[in-house]
Write a protein that holds these residues in place. Structure first.
Motif: not given
Length: 373
Positions: A34-42
């Motif tokens: 929720l804080l850093e959505p781009h972490r989803r790819e990792a």
């Protein structure tokens, strides 16, 4: 002293999270996403059903389905939280903006999101193994199943497939054996029906010893009554040596194998061998079926114990479960040999193609066996 009853404190159901560590891993991961959505790819392969709480799974489903906002916009406005809430909220009334903020407050280190996801996958694997072990146990204890062996083996196949899949997903490491003590060995249920069928097998095989060489799939350990298994070992010893088989020779063999005691006299052995009926193959299959179900129950209970122990890593769970299921596999191989039809012999080359053998009349023993089946 006040006469008014003490007021119970107001606790929100999310104020006191469950005790399992995976709950905190789920909070840490969702807060980070929720804080850093781009972490989803990792974070690798992760699905909503991997989460222990449905509400956590619903939040992750929204995170996985939505397109992350532009980082600059995300830094200025709560568009990401609004999108997640709008996507998952209508079908999850318990999901509120306050709950999302609680997840953010519990967020771990965003750069550790992949590690949190691995913890969630590991705990889901443990829960999945436990569920399938319970289904296997349930099948072994269900008296209403018309073909219990086929149902039990199908559920064992499903559990084996799950274990193999998990073995390919989680890497091995030193100390692969589970730390969980294996459950105590279950005693066999010696009911009247089982004991009676074992006696029928012994007496019928004594009266018709020609069937013994074809019953190598049956072992003394398959019997529910240990003495019956010992007597069956006497029968097979005589048959494999080519010695005559009848009540007296079996009794003599029992004496040499130390089976006769004050509790089991020669008269008792002769009584067990005195009432042949039906087919030894049929009674042998009944004995082996019970042994198969008992082995499946034992494997299910051991696997369940490993899965319920949270100290076991996924690799330890896989290793222990495979060992537990290996014993069932050994009995299953013998069950397949016992119940698979014998392939017909090919016709001889010198026989005319139009020649047909006349069908033989069924013997009394065969007719009796079919009636008993």
């Amino acid at each position: 002293m006040s006469n008014h009853p003490a007021r119970e404190p107001d606790f929100d159901r999310y104020d006191t999270p469950p005790d399992p560590p995976v709950h905190y891993a789920e909070q840490a991961l969702l807060g980070a996403l929720l804080l850093e959505p781009h972490r989803r790819e990792a974070i690798g392969l992760l699905r909503p059903e991997h989460f222990s709480r449905p509400l956590h799974g619903a939040v992750f489903a929204a995170v996985a389905a939505l397109t992350p906002p532009d980082p600059a916009v995300h830094a200025r406005e709560p568009v990401w939280l609004t999108s997640v809430l709008s996507h998952a909220g209508p079908t999850n009334p318990a999901l509120t903006a306050s709950f999302l903020h609680t997840l953010i407050a519990c967020a771990g280190m965003s750069e550790h999101a992949a590690e949190y996801a691995g913890m969630i996958r590991a705990d889901h694997a443990r829960r999945a193994v436990r569920v399938h072990a319970e289904l296997l146990i349930q099948a072994t204890r269900d008296p209403t199943l018309p073909e219990p062996a086929s149902v039990v083996l199908a559920r064992a196949d499903t559990l084996n497939a799950l274990i193999d899949d998990l073995g390919s997903r989680f890497s091995p490491h030193p100390g692969s054996l589970p730390r969980t003590p294996a459950p105590a060995t279950l005693s066999r249920d010696t009911d009247e029906e089982a004991s009676s069928e074992e006696e029928l097998l012994l007496s019928t095989a004594t009266a018709h010893p020609d069937s013994l060489p074809t019953m190598r799939w049956l072992q003394a350990e398959d019997f529910t009554v240990p003495v019956h298994g010992q007597l069956f070992r006497c029968l097979t010893s005589l048959a494999y040596r080519g010695a005559p088989v009848d009540q007296v020779t079996v009794l003599w063999e029992a004496q040499h194998q130390g089976i006769l005691t004050e509790a089991l006299t020669a008269r008792d052995v002769l009584d067990v061998l005195a009432s042949p009926a039906g087919s030894a193959q049929h009674w042998g299959e009944q004995v082996l079926r019970r042994s198969l179900l008992h082995s499946a129950l034992t494997a299910g209970l051991r696997t369940q114990a490993y899965a319920e122990d949270r100290t076991n890593t996924p690799h330890q769970l896989v290793t222990g479960s495979r060992r537990a299921l290996a014993e069932l596999t050994a009995v299953r191989v013998r069950w397949h040999r016992a119940t698979s039809p014998t392939p017909a012999a090919p016709p001889t080359s010198h026989a005319p193609a139009t020649t047909r053998a006349e069908p033989r009349k069924p013997s009394i023993a065969s007719a009796t066996a079919r009636a008993l089946r």
